[in-house]
Design a protein around this motif. Structure first.
Motif, PDB file in Angstrom:
ATOM      1  N   ILE A 186      -6.584  -4.339 -18.466  1.00 44.29           N
ATOM      2  CA  ILE A 186      -7.478  -4.626 -17.345  1.00 44.29           C
ATOM      3  C   ILE A 186      -6.749  -4.271 -16.056  1.00 44.29           C
ATOM      4  O   ILE A 186      -5.521  -4.409 -15.958  1.00 44.29           O
ATOM      5  CB  ILE A 186      -7.929  -6.105 -17.329  1.00 44.29           C
ATOM      6  N   GLU A 187      -7.496  -3.789 -15.072  1.00 46.99           N
ATOM      7  CA  GLU A 187      -6.897  -3.329 -13.824  1.00 46.99           C
ATOM      8  C   GLU A 187      -7.693  -3.835 -12.627  1.00 46.99           C
ATOM      9  O   GLU A 187      -8.892  -4.108 -12.731  1.00 46.99           O
ATOM     10  CB  GLU A 187      -6.867  -1.792 -13.789  1.00 46.99           C
ATOM     11  N   SER A 188      -7.011  -3.936 -11.481  1.00 49.15           N
ATOM     12  CA  SER A 188      -7.655  -4.345 -10.236  1.00 49.15           C
ATOM     13  C   SER A 188      -7.223  -3.407  -9.119  1.00 49.15           C
ATOM     14  O   SER A 188      -6.128  -2.832  -9.156  1.00 49.15           O
ATOM     15  CB  SER A 188      -7.272  -5.787  -9.886  1.00 49.15           C
ATOM     16  N   GLY A 189      -8.071  -3.296  -8.138  1.00 53.19           N
ATOM     17  CA  GLY A 189      -7.752  -2.452  -6.984  1.00 53.19           C
ATOM     18  C   GLY A 189      -6.955  -3.181  -5.927  1.00 53.19           C
ATOM     19  O   GLY A 189      -6.646  -2.608  -4.873  1.00 53.19           O
ATOM     20  N   GLU A 214       0.835  -1.191   0.000  1.00 53.94           N
ATOM     21  CA  GLU A 214       0.000   0.000   0.000  1.00 53.94           C
ATOM     22  C   GLU A 214       0.876   1.249   0.000  1.00 53.94           C
ATOM     23  O   GLU A 214       1.947   1.277   0.607  1.00 53.94           O
ATOM     24  CB  GLU A 214      -0.913   0.006   1.231  1.00 53.94           C
ATOM     25  N   GLY A 215       0.405   2.293  -0.660  1.00 53.76           N
ATOM     26  CA  GLY A 215       1.171   3.534  -0.735  1.00 53.76           C
ATOM     27  C   GLY A 215       1.967   3.658  -2.009  1.00 53.76           C
ATOM     28  O   GLY A 215       2.387   4.752  -2.393  1.00 53.76           O
ATOM     29  N   GLU A 216       2.182   2.515  -2.696  1.00 59.24           N
ATOM     30  CA  GLU A 216       2.856   2.553  -3.987  1.00 59.24           C
ATOM     31  C   GLU A 216       1.826   2.776  -5.089  1.00 59.24           C
ATOM     32  O   GLU A 216       0.627   2.596  -4.887  1.00 59.24           O
ATOM     33  CB  GLU A 216       3.600   1.235  -4.239  1.00 59.24           C
ATOM     34  N   ARG A 217       2.296   3.134  -6.249  1.00 56.75           N
ATOM     35  CA  ARG A 217       1.392   3.265  -7.396  1.00 56.75           C
ATOM     36  C   ARG A 217       2.050   2.691  -8.638  1.00 56.75           C
ATOM     37  O   ARG A 217       3.280   2.580  -8.725  1.00 56.75           O
ATOM     38  CB  ARG A 217       0.993   4.723  -7.623  1.00 56.75           C
ATOM     39  N   LEU A 218       1.229   2.331  -9.599  1.00 62.00           N
ATOM     40  CA  LEU A 218       1.719   1.756 -10.848  1.00 62.00           C
ATOM     41  C   LEU A 218       2.466   2.822 -11.649  1.00 62.00           C
ATOM     42  O   LEU A 218       2.149   4.019 -11.547  1.00 62.00           O
ATOM     43  CB  LEU A 218       0.553   1.198 -11.656  1.00 62.00           C
ATOM     44  N   PRO A 219       3.453   2.408 -12.464  1.00 63.46           N
ATOM     45  CA  PRO A 219       4.318   3.379 -13.149  1.00 63.46           C
ATOM     46  C   PRO A 219       3.588   4.408 -14.005  1.00 63.46           C
ATOM     47  O   PRO A 219       4.064   5.531 -14.158  1.00 63.46           O
ATOM     48  CB  PRO A 219       5.206   2.478 -14.025  1.00 63.46           C
TER      49      PRO A 219
END
Length: 369
Positions: free
Chosen positions: A161-164, A127-132
């Motif tokens: 496609i993405e997931s939370g 948690e706290g990271e994000r995708l590039p």
């Protein structure tokens, strides 16, 4: 005695292990069969969508909705590439993220995927990271799978496609996703021609009418709401004579005023297009040919009593001092036939066009084929 009991227990345990393995194999086979059945059902939904009388864009959106619902995917986005620009064709992501999703091809992490036509899977670790590729968002997507799309070895865009949840796609069946991707490609290929037709529809600068291509897109959808429709094509048979004797500006005036007369006399439910040059098409959705005859006879009469003054722009032809003003009088040849729902409209209009082109220039009647 104890040894016998131990042996018996070992035999029972081995038997149970073998039985358990057998059950697991049967479950796997069942899952595999179930997945194949599900894939076939989804493929059928795709094919049904492709055959629907809706726009190409609506079909892509519906296909994306099917993917989201049937595969329980949080976010799904299909982006097309026209050769000059990227455009989101379908997504369930909030519009504030569309700019990011439409520019994934610029991200270093996806460039190699596009060049090699291979999928790319990325995920955050904590948690706290994000995708590039995420710029301002943190909580929406935690992992993603990126699929470049190729139609006949031509790059046409991508599907993501993405997931939370982080690592949510770690154990996803990639073979199923590959099938879905191929179905998307098949759908894109099938509706490519429809999209081309819809995008090349133009408005005629003289008459304000839609061009011929309108018939094969929006026009056909309106017609296919009914079992049959009457299709009428007519040609100004003496347009060449008018252009020669009065000038081309006068010929243009004839076309403009003729189309205005028809627009004033037809219902908004009818389809009126400039087919090509001096040829026009009127479609009467849901109307029988027999019911059109009297109407077209009246239209023909209104057109052939028209007297269009020679245009002053035709300087070479125009003589201001003449005692009597020169006026052009259009004549039309009309052919009417029946269109049946779901049949090839292009072939039908071609048949009407050939009839008019092969008729004598002196012929200006109402014909039925």
């Amino acid at each position: 005695m104890i040894i016998a009991v131990i042996v018996l227990l070992v035999v029972i345990i081995v038997f149970l292990m073998i039985y358990n393995m057998s059950i697991h194999k049967k479950i796997d086979v069942f899952k595999n069969i179930n997945q194949k059945v599900k894939s076939l059902n989804i493929l059928q939904e795709f094919m049904n969508t492709i055959s629907e009388e809706t726009t190409a864009d609506e079909k892509i959106k519906k296909i994306n909705d099917i993917i989201i619902e049937q595969y329980d995917i949080k976010y799904s986005t299909i982006v097309s590439y026209t050769g000059t620009e990227y455009k989101i064709k379908a997504t369930n992501v909030d519009s504030k993220h569309w700019d990011t999703l439409a520019n994934l091809h610029k991200e270093e992490i996806f460039k190699d995927s596009i060049q090699t036509a291979t999928p790319k899977y990325i995920t955050v670790e904590r948690e706290g990271e994000r995708l590039p590729y995420q710029k301002l968002e943190f909580g929406r997507a935690k992992c993603a799978m990126f699929f470049p799309l190729y139609v006949d070895n031509v790059y046409v865009g991508y599907w993501i496609i993405e997931s939370g949840k982080p690592h949510d796609f770690d154990n996803i069946d990639t073979t199923v996703l590959e099938v879905v991707k191929n179905n998307i490609i098949s759908a894109l290929k099938s509706i490519e021609r429809q999209g081309v037709i819809e995008n090349i529809v133009r408005t005629d600068q003289f008459t304000g009418l839609k061009s011929e291509e309108y018939l094969y897109g929006e026009g056909k959808r309106k017609m296919d709401e009914f079992t049959t429709s009457a299709v009428c094509m007519f040609k100004i048979t003496n347009i060449a004579e008018i252009n020669e004797n009065f000038g081309r500006h006068t010929g243009n005036d004839v076309i403009i005023e003729l189309s205005d007369v028809i627009k004033e006399n037809i219902s908004s439910e009818y389809i009126f297009v400039r087919y090509m040059g001096p040829k026009f098409v009127i479609v009467f959705p849901g109307v029988e040919v027999s019911a059109v005859a009297e109407f077209m006879a009246d239209i023909k009469k209104k057109i052939e009593i028209m007297e269009i003054p020679q245009s002053q722009e035709d300087d070479f032809y125009y003589e201001e001092d003449e005692d009597e003003e020169l006026k052009a009088e259009p004549k039309i040849n009309v052919v009417i036939t029946t269109y049946y729902k779901g049949t090839a409209l292009e072939s039908l209009t071609k048949k009407l066009e050939e009839y008019l082109d092969n008729s004598a220039e002196t012929e200006h009647t109402i014909n039925y084929i």
